[in-house]
Design a protein around this motif. Structure first.
Motif, mmCIF file in Angstrom:
data_model
loop_
_atom_site.group_PDB
_atom_site.id
_atom_site.type_symbol
_atom_site.label_atom_id
_atom_site.label_comp_id
_atom_site.label_asym_id
_atom_site.label_seq_id
_atom_site.Cartn_x
_atom_site.Cartn_y
_atom_site.Cartn_z
ATOM 1 N N ALA A 71 79.711 38.379 -0.571
ATOM 2 C CA ALA A 71 79.670 39.445 0.443
ATOM 3 C C ALA A 71 81.077 39.896 0.829
ATOM 4 C CB ALA A 71 78.903 38.972 1.670
ATOM 5 N N GLY A 72 82.071 39.057 0.582
ATOM 6 C CA GLY A 72 83.454 39.495 0.763
ATOM 7 C C GLY A 72 84.014 39.368 2.171
ATOM 8 N N ALA A 73 83.154 39.186 3.151
ATOM 9 C CA ALA A 73 83.624 39.057 4.539
ATOM 10 C C ALA A 73 82.455 38.576 5.400
ATOM 11 C CB ALA A 73 84.128 40.397 5.074
ATOM 12 N N SER A 74 82.776 38.255 6.647
ATOM 13 C CA SER A 74 81.712 37.861 7.564
ATOM 14 C C SER A 74 80.855 39.073 7.908
ATOM 15 C CB SER A 74 82.300 37.248 8.831
ATOM 16 O OG SER A 74 82.968 38.262 9.556
ATOM 17 N N ARG A 75 79.703 38.817 8.469
ATOM 18 C CA ARG A 75 78.777 39.904 8.812
ATOM 19 C C ARG A 75 79.437 40.924 9.731
ATOM 20 N NH1 ARG A 75 73.348 38.486 8.955
ATOM 21 N NH2 ARG A 75 72.889 40.605 9.599
ATOM 22 N N GLY A 79 80.748 42.352 5.895
ATOM 23 C CA GLY A 79 79.834 41.656 4.989
ATOM 24 C C GLY A 79 78.366 41.948 5.266
ATOM 25 N N THR A 257 81.674 33.613 5.944
ATOM 26 C CA THR A 257 81.303 34.754 5.094
ATOM 27 C C THR A 257 79.779 34.937 5.083
ATOM 28 O OG1 THR A 257 83.279 34.470 3.783
ATOM 29 C CG2 THR A 257 81.461 35.635 2.721
#
Ligand SMILES: *Cc1c(COP(=O)(O)O)cnc(C)c1O
Length: 367
Positions: A71-75, A79, A257
């Motif tokens: 996802a590349g990042a947190s929500r 993400g 993530t």
């Protein structure tokens, strides 16, 4: 500086509690291959066989093709995708609640939710046999931890009566107990919570289908995508306010993530397969009834840790994989075989296990 490790490891080994990994080389329905030999698997939590369902696999691959894997990042950063939101909407509907929030694992769902709900001014009241992720969350929360004997509603009420001085009271219980396969009396817990103004939370990790009752009167319903739904991830369902609060306060949601989109897509597909037809659930329940059990989790208490390992090893040599569960996963002197039943098992598979277990149970009854 790590010399202490050797001593610790020796002590663990001497107590019969050393843990080692088994390496699965191939998975085919209820069968797994280990060191070139095929075994009947009676320890997976993939109760409905959905982890290998063609639709589940296809949807996961489709999501990878569309979004890539990570996802590349947190929500909260970047993400969060349409797939995460679709899954949350679907889970809320499935559990008959206003809203849902997805975490990267069930462990993290418990950790983030419990630590967001209570602090040092509060108390958490839990069943003695609750899952380790709940216990860890309680410790991290700094709330006063109070434990009642397994399923003992009198003891729970006693604790509640004496807990008026805490700002908040949170009762947390496994719904289906992960190592015992028995079921918490949710109606009674909800009634007691109402009487003593406590918050209630259940861990529904071992739900199959909709779970037994949607947990009427329960404020916080936690679950996992990693077991019957054959994917990875955890979730919490409840009121929209609760979910908004957790998005802002649950540290294991904020500082990690986002769940991979493929895992979300797999879970959505698994929920759709369950909605499309009851066959798998029906087969699972038939298989559970074969052993006169109430849930897919069947414990056979042996007691001694070393003896439990020996018995599991003997069964393994006969071509069946069951798990040997030892402390600290279960209380001392309560080591056991934990057998899990799935919809993938054929009647022949069940008969094969039963024929191996029968002589074992007879010897256990005659100490
Ligand atoms: C497995 C389990 C969890 C953790 O869920 P994961 O998604 O595997 O992290 C939490 N609670 C209970 C009761 C469980 O059995």
């Amino acid at each position: 500086m790590l010399e202490f490790i050797e001593g610790e490891l020796t002590a663990i080994k001497e107590a019969g509690l050393f843990r080692e990994l088994k390496t699965i080389e191939k998975i085919s329905g209820a069968k797994v291959t280990i060191a070139g030999k095929e075994y009947l698997n009676f320890c997976s939590n993939n109760y409905l066989g959905l982890a290998g369902h063609p639709k589940v696999k296809a949807k996961a691959i489709e999501a990878i093709n569309e979004f890539g894997f990570g996802a590349g990042a947190s929500r909260l950063i970047c993400g969060n995708t349409t797939i995460h939101e679709k899954l949350e909407a679907k889970l809320a509907k499935f559990k008959n609640r206003e809203a849902a929030i997805v975490f990267t694992t069930g462990y993290m769902a418990n950790l983030g939710t419990i630590t967001a709900l209570v602090d040092e001014n509060d108390t958490i009241i839990i069943d003695r046999l609750n899952h380790a992720s709940i216990i860890d969350a309680c410790k991290l929360s700094k709330a006063k931890l109070q434990v009642y004997p397994h399923l003992d509603m009198k003891a729970l009420e006693n604790i509640l009566q004496k807990s008026g001085m805490y700002k908040k009271r949170l009762i947390v219980t496994d719904h289906v107990f992960s190592m015992d396969g028995d079921i918490a009396p949710l109606d009674q817990i909800a009634q007691l919570a109402k009487k003593y103004q406590a918050i209630t939370m259940i861990d529904d990790a071992h739900m199959v289908g909709k779970g037994r009752g949607a947990g009427e009167g329960i404020d916080v319903v936690m679950g996992t995508l990693s077991k019957a739904l054959g994917s990875l991830g955890g979730f919490v369902c409840g009121s929209q306010k609760l979910i908004n609060y957790l998005r802002n306060k649950a540290r294991s949601f904020i500082y990690t993530t986002a769940l991979p989109m493929a895992a979300c897509a797999a879970a959505i597909a698994a929920l759709e397969v369950i909605e499309e037809g009851p066959e798998r659930l029906k087969t699972l329940w038939e298989n559970i009834k074969y052993f006169n059990a109430e849930t897919p989790i069947i414990p056979i208490i042996i007691g001694d840790a070393t003896k439990t390992m020996e018995i599991a090893q003997k069964i393994f040599e006969q071509g069946i994989l069951v798990s040997a569960i030892r402390p600290p996963t279960v209380p001392k002197g309560q080591s056991r075989l934990r057998i899990t039943i799935s919809a993938m098992h054929s009647k022949e598979d069940l008969a094969c296990l039963a024929s191996l277990l029968q002589p074992l149970i007879l010897t256990l009854e005659k100490p």
